[in-house]
Design a protein around this motif. Sequence first.
Motif, mmCIF file in Angstrom:
data_model
loop_
_atom_site.group_PDB
_atom_site.id
_atom_site.type_symbol
_atom_site.label_atom_id
_atom_site.label_comp_id
_atom_site.label_asym_id
_atom_site.label_seq_id
_atom_site.Cartn_x
_atom_site.Cartn_y
_atom_site.Cartn_z
ATOM 1 N N GLY A 19 -27.984 -1.008 -16.349
ATOM 2 C CA GLY A 19 -29.119 -1.616 -17.034
ATOM 3 C C GLY A 19 -30.475 -0.986 -16.824
ATOM 4 N N ASN A 20 -30.575 -0.017 -15.936
ATOM 5 C CA ASN A 20 -31.867 0.662 -15.734
ATOM 6 C C ASN A 20 -32.060 1.772 -16.744
ATOM 7 O OD1 ASN A 20 -33.301 -0.531 -13.437
ATOM 8 N ND2 ASN A 20 -31.444 -0.013 -12.294
ATOM 9 N N PRO A 21 -33.312 2.044 -17.157
ATOM 10 C CA PRO A 21 -34.544 1.348 -16.743
ATOM 11 C C PRO A 21 -34.724 0.015 -17.477
ATOM 12 C CG PRO A 21 -35.058 3.078 -18.310
ATOM 13 C CD PRO A 21 -33.591 3.194 -18.037
ATOM 14 N N TYR A 74 -28.557 -4.018 -23.348
ATOM 15 C CA TYR A 74 -27.100 -3.863 -23.411
ATOM 16 C C TYR A 74 -26.433 -4.586 -22.242
ATOM 17 C CZ TYR A 74 -22.553 -1.496 -23.026
ATOM 18 O OH TYR A 74 -21.209 -1.226 -22.893
ATOM 19 N N LYS A 75 -27.035 -4.474 -21.069
ATOM 20 C CA LYS A 75 -26.483 -5.159 -19.893
ATOM 21 C C LYS A 75 -26.461 -6.665 -20.091
ATOM 22 C CE LYS A 75 -26.975 -5.604 -14.887
ATOM 23 N NZ LYS A 75 -27.438 -4.892 -13.687
ATOM 24 N N LEU A 76 -27.571 -7.227 -20.545
ATOM 25 C CA LEU A 76 -27.639 -8.677 -20.735
ATOM 26 C C LEU A 76 -26.669 -9.137 -21.819
ATOM 27 C CD1 LEU A 76 -31.483 -9.348 -20.489
ATOM 28 C CD2 LEU A 76 -29.734 -9.674 -18.719
ATOM 29 N N ASN A 77 -26.512 -8.344 -22.873
ATOM 30 C CA ASN A 77 -25.563 -8.689 -23.923
ATOM 31 C C ASN A 77 -24.127 -8.622 -23.398
ATOM 32 O OD1 ASN A 77 -24.907 -9.322 -26.741
ATOM 33 N ND2 ASN A 77 -24.054 -7.258 -26.789
ATOM 34 N N VAL A 95 -12.943 -9.429 -11.283
ATOM 35 C CA VAL A 95 -13.142 -8.554 -10.129
ATOM 36 C C VAL A 95 -13.842 -7.271 -10.530
ATOM 37 C CG1 VAL A 95 -11.952 -7.395 -8.231
ATOM 38 C CG2 VAL A 95 -10.909 -9.399 -9.289
ATOM 39 N N GLY A 96 -14.753 -6.802 -9.678
ATOM 40 C CA GLY A 96 -15.278 -5.470 -9.904
ATOM 41 C C GLY A 96 -16.730 -5.283 -9.527
ATOM 42 N N ASP A 97 -17.317 -4.241 -10.119
ATOM 43 C CA ASP A 97 -18.706 -3.879 -9.874
ATOM 44 C C ASP A 97 -19.561 -4.594 -10.916
ATOM 45 O OD1 ASP A 97 -21.169 -2.746 -9.566
ATOM 46 O OD2 ASP A 97 -20.509 -0.656 -9.753
ATOM 47 N N TYR A 98 -20.245 -5.643 -10.487
ATOM 48 C CA TYR A 98 -21.069 -6.450 -11.382
ATOM 49 C C TYR A 98 -22.487 -5.894 -11.524
ATOM 50 C CZ TYR A 98 -17.760 -10.388 -11.660
ATOM 51 O OH TYR A 98 -16.667 -11.205 -11.918
ATOM 52 N N ASN A 99 -22.859 -4.953 -10.694
ATOM 53 C CA ASN A 99 -24.216 -4.402 -10.724
ATOM 54 C C ASN A 99 -25.280 -5.501 -10.696
ATOM 55 O OD1 ASN A 99 -24.475 -1.531 -10.566
ATOM 56 N ND2 ASN A 99 -23.382 -1.370 -12.510
ATOM 57 N N VAL A 100 -25.063 -6.480 -9.834
ATOM 58 C CA VAL A 100 -26.052 -7.538 -9.620
ATOM 59 C C VAL A 100 -25.965 -8.009 -8.176
ATOM 60 C CG1 VAL A 100 -24.447 -9.274 -10.543
ATOM 61 C CG2 VAL A 100 -26.854 -9.839 -10.312
ATOM 62 N N ALA A 153 -33.018 -3.427 -12.523
ATOM 63 C CA ALA A 153 -32.092 -4.135 -13.418
ATOM 64 C C ALA A 153 -30.958 -4.826 -12.671
ATOM 65 C CB ALA A 153 -31.509 -3.165 -14.442
ATOM 66 N N LEU A 154 -30.732 -4.467 -11.418
ATOM 67 C CA LEU A 154 -29.679 -5.115 -10.637
ATOM 68 C C LEU A 154 -30.149 -6.403 -9.973
ATOM 69 C CD1 LEU A 154 -28.731 -2.090 -10.922
ATOM 70 C CD2 LEU A 154 -27.503 -2.433 -8.773
ATOM 71 N N PHE A 155 -31.475 -6.626 -10.004
ATOM 72 C CA PHE A 155 -32.020 -7.768 -9.249
ATOM 73 C C PHE A 155 -33.050 -8.558 -10.036
ATOM 74 C CE2 PHE A 155 -34.290 -9.436 -5.310
ATOM 75 C CZ PHE A 155 -33.227 -10.216 -4.879
#
Length: 263
Positions: A113-115, A123-126, A148-153, A170-172
């Motif tokens: 999701g960055n920048p 795209y990340k939020l969608n 399961v997985g890498d949620y990037n949050v 974007a991760l926080f």
Amino acid sequence: MPTIKIATYNVNGVNGRLPVLLRWLEEARPDIVCLQELKAPQEKFPEQALLDIGYHAIWHGQKSWNGVAILSRSKDIRELRRTLPGDDEDTHSRYIEAFVNGIVIGCLYLPNGNPAPGPKFDYKLNWFRRLTAHAADLIEADMPVLLVGDYNVMPTELDVYKPESWTEDALFRPEVRTAFKKLVKQGWTDAIRILHPEERIYTFWDYFRNAYGRNAGLRIDHFLLSPELAPKLKKADVDKHVRGWEKSSDHAPVWIELKVSKK
């Protein structure tokens, strides 16, 4: 009562880091593994190397980026879908779902999701909204399910080293943390946090600034358990030492153990 061990691991390049992956699989002996960030096209997945040490696999590859896979020590692995519903034009290989050992497992690699703000953050939020909609359907199906997985949050300040430095990332960002909270409120259980409610646990350490040596990490790899599975959760932890191996991924493997009934 016997247990089943399920792991997730963002390998950051399955072929380039294959020796590390195989070493960890031989050491940890998980029954089921979800992999993310394969960074390999479909035909370049190292299926035979995994079969040689006892793992069957399904995977959704993509050249250069993304890519997800589910490994199982049992041949009982049936693919259910390899895309997340809600956007027929999304070509990213970020989701694969299978029925394994009586459990529906969704293996996911949520966008970075960055920048932020910007198109990648949108795209990340969608993608998060699509995941939440699909997760609601899985909950309503009244089956044992793992997402399961890498949620990037990083869901809370406990999940990030120096949270004040990440407020615009974007991760926080609040929108992402709110999206994760909305997802969990459907009835999912965050395995690591439910068993380690106050502990500062990380699953990712950047390659820069000696992040691993300083334990300047993030918790971005998660297990969400459906209400049918949550009572069976016995253990949850991170194989942090693997991050310290030579040529290792910037993530460490995360795993849970579930109680299983004897057949």
